[in-house]
Design an enzyme around this catalytic site. Sequence first.
Site, PDB file in Angstrom:
ATOM      1  CE  LYS A  29     -14.868 -57.519   3.237  1.00  0.00           C
ATOM      2  NZ  LYS A  29     -14.541 -56.141   3.649  1.00  0.00           N
ATOM      3  NE  ARG A 104      -8.503 -57.376   2.526  1.00  0.00           N
ATOM      4  CZ  ARG A 104      -9.177 -57.743   3.628  1.00  0.00           C
ATOM      5  NH1 ARG A 104      -9.638 -58.952   3.753  1.00  0.00           N
ATOM      6  NH2 ARG A 104      -9.369 -56.879   4.580  1.00  0.00           N
ATOM      7  NE  ARG A 147     -14.790 -53.758  12.435  1.00  0.00           N
ATOM      8  CZ  ARG A 147     -14.464 -54.200  11.216  1.00  0.00           C
ATOM      9  NH1 ARG A 147     -15.379 -54.758  10.441  1.00  0.00           N
ATOM     10  NH2 ARG A 147     -13.239 -54.058  10.771  1.00  0.00           N
ATOM     11  NE  ARG A 180     -10.566 -56.241  12.753  1.00  0.00           N
ATOM     12  CZ  ARG A 180     -10.819 -56.514  11.475  1.00  0.00           C
ATOM     13  NH1 ARG A 180     -11.928 -57.162  11.154  1.00  0.00           N
ATOM     14  NH2 ARG A 180      -9.995 -56.148  10.533  1.00  0.00           N
ATOM     15  NE  ARG A 191      -8.304 -52.782   8.357  1.00  0.00           N
ATOM     16  CZ  ARG A 191      -9.420 -52.790   9.090  1.00  0.00           C
ATOM     17  NH1 ARG A 191      -9.562 -51.965  10.109  1.00  0.00           N
ATOM     18  NH2 ARG A 191     -10.382 -53.626   8.798  1.00  0.00           N
TER      19      ARG A 191
HETATM   20  P1  AMP Z   1     -10.210 -58.279   7.647  1.00  0.00           P
HETATM   21  O1  AMP Z   1     -10.625 -58.893   8.949  1.00  0.00           O
HETATM   22  O2  AMP Z   1     -10.848 -58.963   6.473  1.00  0.00           O
HETATM   23  O3  AMP Z   1     -10.422 -56.774   7.618  1.00  0.00           O
HETATM   24  O4  AMP Z   1      -8.640 -58.522   7.500  1.00  0.00           O
HETATM   25  C1  AMP Z   1      -7.720 -58.002   8.437  1.00  0.00           C
HETATM   26  C2  AMP Z   1      -6.326 -57.986   7.840  1.00  0.00           C
HETATM   27  O5  AMP Z   1      -5.928 -59.321   7.512  1.00  0.00           O
HETATM   28  C3  AMP Z   1      -6.185 -57.208   6.551  1.00  0.00           C
HETATM   29  O6  AMP Z   1      -5.976 -55.815   6.788  1.00  0.00           O
HETATM   30  C4  AMP Z   1      -4.932 -57.874   5.948  1.00  0.00           C
HETATM   31  O7  AMP Z   1      -3.758 -57.453   6.615  1.00  0.00           O
HETATM   32  C5  AMP Z   1      -5.166 -59.327   6.317  1.00  0.00           C
HETATM   33  N1  AMP Z   1      -5.940 -60.050   5.269  1.00  0.00           N
HETATM   34  C6  AMP Z   1      -7.192 -60.583   5.396  1.00  0.00           C
HETATM   35  N2  AMP Z   1      -7.590 -61.169   4.258  1.00  0.00           N
HETATM   36  C7  AMP Z   1      -6.581 -61.005   3.381  1.00  0.00           C
HETATM   37  C8  AMP Z   1      -6.390 -61.377   2.023  1.00  0.00           C
HETATM   38  N3  AMP Z   1      -7.344 -62.028   1.322  1.00  0.00           N
HETATM   39  N4  AMP Z   1      -5.205 -61.032   1.428  1.00  0.00           N
HETATM   40  C9  AMP Z   1      -4.244 -60.384   2.101  1.00  0.00           C
HETATM   41  N5  AMP Z   1      -4.360 -60.003   3.382  1.00  0.00           N
HETATM   42  C10 AMP Z   1      -5.513 -60.299   4.035  1.00  0.00           C
END
Ligand code: AMP
Length: 239
Positions: A29, A104, A147, A180, A191
């Site tokens: 994404k 999400r 990654r 990360r 996750r």
């Molecule tokens: P990402 O970089 O999109 O993988 O997001 C990393 C982390 O941020 C996720 O594992 C969640 O803990 C939090 N997070 C990101 N976007 C959301 C969302 N829309 N709703 C809830 N938690 C989020």
Amino acid sequence: MPAPAASKGPSNLPVVGPVIFLGAPGAGKGTQAMIMAGRYGIPQISTGDILRSNVAQGTELGKKADPLMKAGQLVPDELMLAMVGERLKQPDCQRGYVLDGFPRTVGQAQWLEEYLKTASFDGRQMAPVVISIEVGYNQLLQRLTGRRSCPVDGKIYNIHFQPPRKEGVCDSCGAQLVQRKDDKEEVISERLKSYESQTLPLVEFYRRRESLRQLNGEKPVDEITAEISAILEGAAGGH
Ligand code: AMP
């Protein structure tokens, strides 16, 4: 909804409207969102990036989000909606935006649906284009554990499939690449569980609204980029 290619904003770039990328962590994404944002001159709104920057700056939101993110759990909707609501009001959102990592949960998707009834893009309402990027479980694991990203320009690499020319260093700017914290193996399975229980139901939510486009995310990046562009420009009957 009319095809976005038919309408041009004042800058002569197409009015793309809201674009949502759905997909498991590691589906690509972020990579595709960054390409599309650059191509159409619209912001990439990555809720994960905004949260990570709040954590780095030690804001109240960052303090609440940090332990949840470390554990691979989702941040509660009420915090997310306030954060995203603020971001979508910014003037750079007028021709559209790419949402990467939001919505999400079904609650977030319902909120966005209501929000979009009040929002306009270059003077008109637009329904979101929802693109689901689909990748098998084993492939996701390899992508997430491999990654690495550049903290300076955001470029994403993978030590297995797409390594930088020099190990550990960004090809474009020479910065040291980072992993990360939540891409460590212990957190990844959490996750993926959050994804299955809370985010996967969104595929059904958008399928019912007939706004869903499903893509095979295991194809080469360029092919996926071409498919997404075709959808956004209406060539594949998008919008
Ligand atoms: P990402 O970089 O999109 O993988 O997001 C990393 C982390 O941020 C996720 O594992 C969640 O803990 C939090 N997070 C990101 N976007 C959301 C969302 N829309 N709703 C809830 N938690 C989020």
